[in-house]
Design a protein around this motif. Sequence first.
Motif, short mmCIF file in Angstrom:
data_model
loop_
_atom_site.label_atom_id
_atom_site.label_comp_id
_atom_site.label_asym_id
_atom_site.label_seq_id
_atom_site.Cartn_x
_atom_site.Cartn_y
_atom_site.Cartn_z
N MET A 89 -1.60 -55.40 65.86
CA MET A 89 -1.88 -54.40 64.93
C MET A 89 -1.89 -52.87 65.30
SD MET A 89 -5.38 -56.98 63.59
CE MET A 89 -5.40 -55.85 61.95
N VAL A 90 -1.36 -52.24 64.51
CA VAL A 90 -0.98 -50.91 64.85
C VAL A 90 -2.23 -50.00 64.01
CG1 VAL A 90 0.44 -48.89 64.53
CG2 VAL A 90 1.35 -51.28 65.27
N LYS A 91 -2.91 -49.12 64.91
CA LYS A 91 -3.96 -48.23 64.23
C LYS A 91 -3.44 -47.47 63.45
CE LYS A 91 -6.61 -48.81 68.70
NZ LYS A 91 -7.10 -48.05 69.65
N PRO A 92 -4.04 -46.75 62.35
CA PRO A 92 -5.23 -47.30 61.69
C PRO A 92 -4.94 -48.50 60.88
CG PRO A 92 -4.56 -45.48 60.47
CD PRO A 92 -3.47 -45.68 61.60
N PHE A 93 -6.02 -49.59 60.73
CA PHE A 93 -5.64 -50.78 60.23
C PHE A 93 -6.97 -50.92 59.25
CE2 PHE A 93 -6.74 -52.26 64.27
CZ PHE A 93 -7.94 -52.76 64.03
N PRO A 94 -6.98 -51.69 58.30
CA PRO A 94 -8.32 -52.29 57.73
C PRO A 94 -9.01 -53.29 58.38
CG PRO A 94 -6.64 -52.55 56.15
CD PRO A 94 -5.68 -52.01 57.57
N ILE A 95 -10.20 -53.05 58.84
CA ILE A 95 -10.92 -53.94 59.59
C ILE A 95 -10.73 -55.22 58.81
CG2 ILE A 95 -13.35 -54.48 60.13
CD1 ILE A 95 -13.78 -51.68 60.94
N SER A 96 -11.09 -55.50 57.53
CA SER A 96 -10.92 -56.24 56.75
C SER A 96 -9.72 -57.39 57.13
CB SER A 96 -10.77 -56.33 55.29
OG SER A 96 -9.53 -55.36 54.95
N GLU A 97 -8.30 -56.76 57.60
CA GLU A 97 -7.26 -57.41 57.91
C GLU A 97 -7.54 -58.14 59.15
OE1 GLU A 97 -2.52 -56.38 58.94
OE2 GLU A 97 -3.83 -54.91 57.63
N LEU A 98 -8.02 -57.40 60.19
CA LEU A 98 -8.57 -58.19 61.21
C LEU A 98 -9.36 -59.31 61.02
CD1 LEU A 98 -8.61 -58.32 64.63
CD2 LEU A 98 -10.48 -56.66 64.47
N ILE A 99 -10.34 -59.35 60.20
CA ILE A 99 -11.30 -60.19 60.08
C ILE A 99 -10.44 -61.27 59.40
CG2 ILE A 99 -13.22 -60.69 58.75
CD1 ILE A 99 -14.15 -58.92 60.81
N SER A 100 -9.86 -61.15 58.37
CA SER A 100 -8.96 -61.96 57.95
C SER A 100 -8.02 -63.03 58.87
CB SER A 100 -8.10 -61.46 56.81
OG SER A 100 -7.15 -62.49 56.04
N ILE A 101 -7.49 -62.33 59.65
CA ILE A 101 -6.90 -62.84 60.90
C ILE A 101 -7.59 -63.90 61.71
CG2 ILE A 101 -5.58 -62.52 62.97
CD1 ILE A 101 -4.27 -59.95 61.70
N MET A 102 -8.82 -63.36 61.92
CA MET A 102 -9.70 -64.18 62.83
C MET A 102 -10.20 -65.27 62.22
SD MET A 102 -11.83 -60.91 64.61
CE MET A 102 -12.62 -62.01 65.97
N ASN A 103 -10.66 -65.23 60.71
CA ASN A 103 -11.08 -66.35 59.91
C ASN A 103 -10.04 -67.35 59.86
OD1 ASN A 103 -13.73 -65.73 59.37
ND2 ASN A 103 -13.22 -64.23 57.80
N ARG A 104 -8.68 -67.15 59.70
CA ARG A 104 -7.71 -67.86 59.65
C ARG A 104 -7.41 -68.69 61.01
NH1 ARG A 104 -4.29 -63.86 57.08
NH2 ARG A 104 -3.45 -63.58 58.77
N CYS A 105 -7.93 -68.27 62.15
CA CYS A 105 -7.56 -68.77 63.21
C CYS A 105 -8.85 -69.34 63.89
CB CYS A 105 -7.21 -67.63 64.24
SG CYS A 105 -5.55 -67.02 63.90
N ARG A 106 -9.93 -69.44 63.03
CA ARG A 106 -11.29 -70.03 63.39
C ARG A 106 -10.98 -71.50 63.83
NH1 ARG A 106 -16.65 -67.66 60.78
NH2 ARG A 106 -16.96 -66.01 62.19
#
Length: 106
Positions: A89-106
């Motif tokens: 992920m290249v900054k700046p990025f929405p934190i919601s995008e990071l959370i979404s990726i993490m939730n998909r990989c849980r």
Amino acid sequence: MVMALKARLRADGFSVCGTVSTREKAVSSAIENSPDFIVMDIRLSGRSDGIEAAKEITDKIHTSIIFVTGYSEGSIKRKAMRVNPVAYMVKPFPISELISIMNRCR
């Protein structure tokens, strides 16, 4: 950004075991805590970068790496992708995008 990210991760149910700034501390913390995810900046303090730290960590433990960086250059991204991260992920990025990726990989 780190403080906002930590707060948001905690609010979304993730545990945050800490933040570090060097390769040595990243490797030590990862081995000690065995996290499901590591959000790794490519730029670290010291002589090593986050790519080297991620490689050393994944050689020792099974964890998912998410690179966050200000570097959009192809050569750096190609080097980072050799570690097989979950995301780059290249900054700046929405934190919601990071959370979404993490939730998909849980």
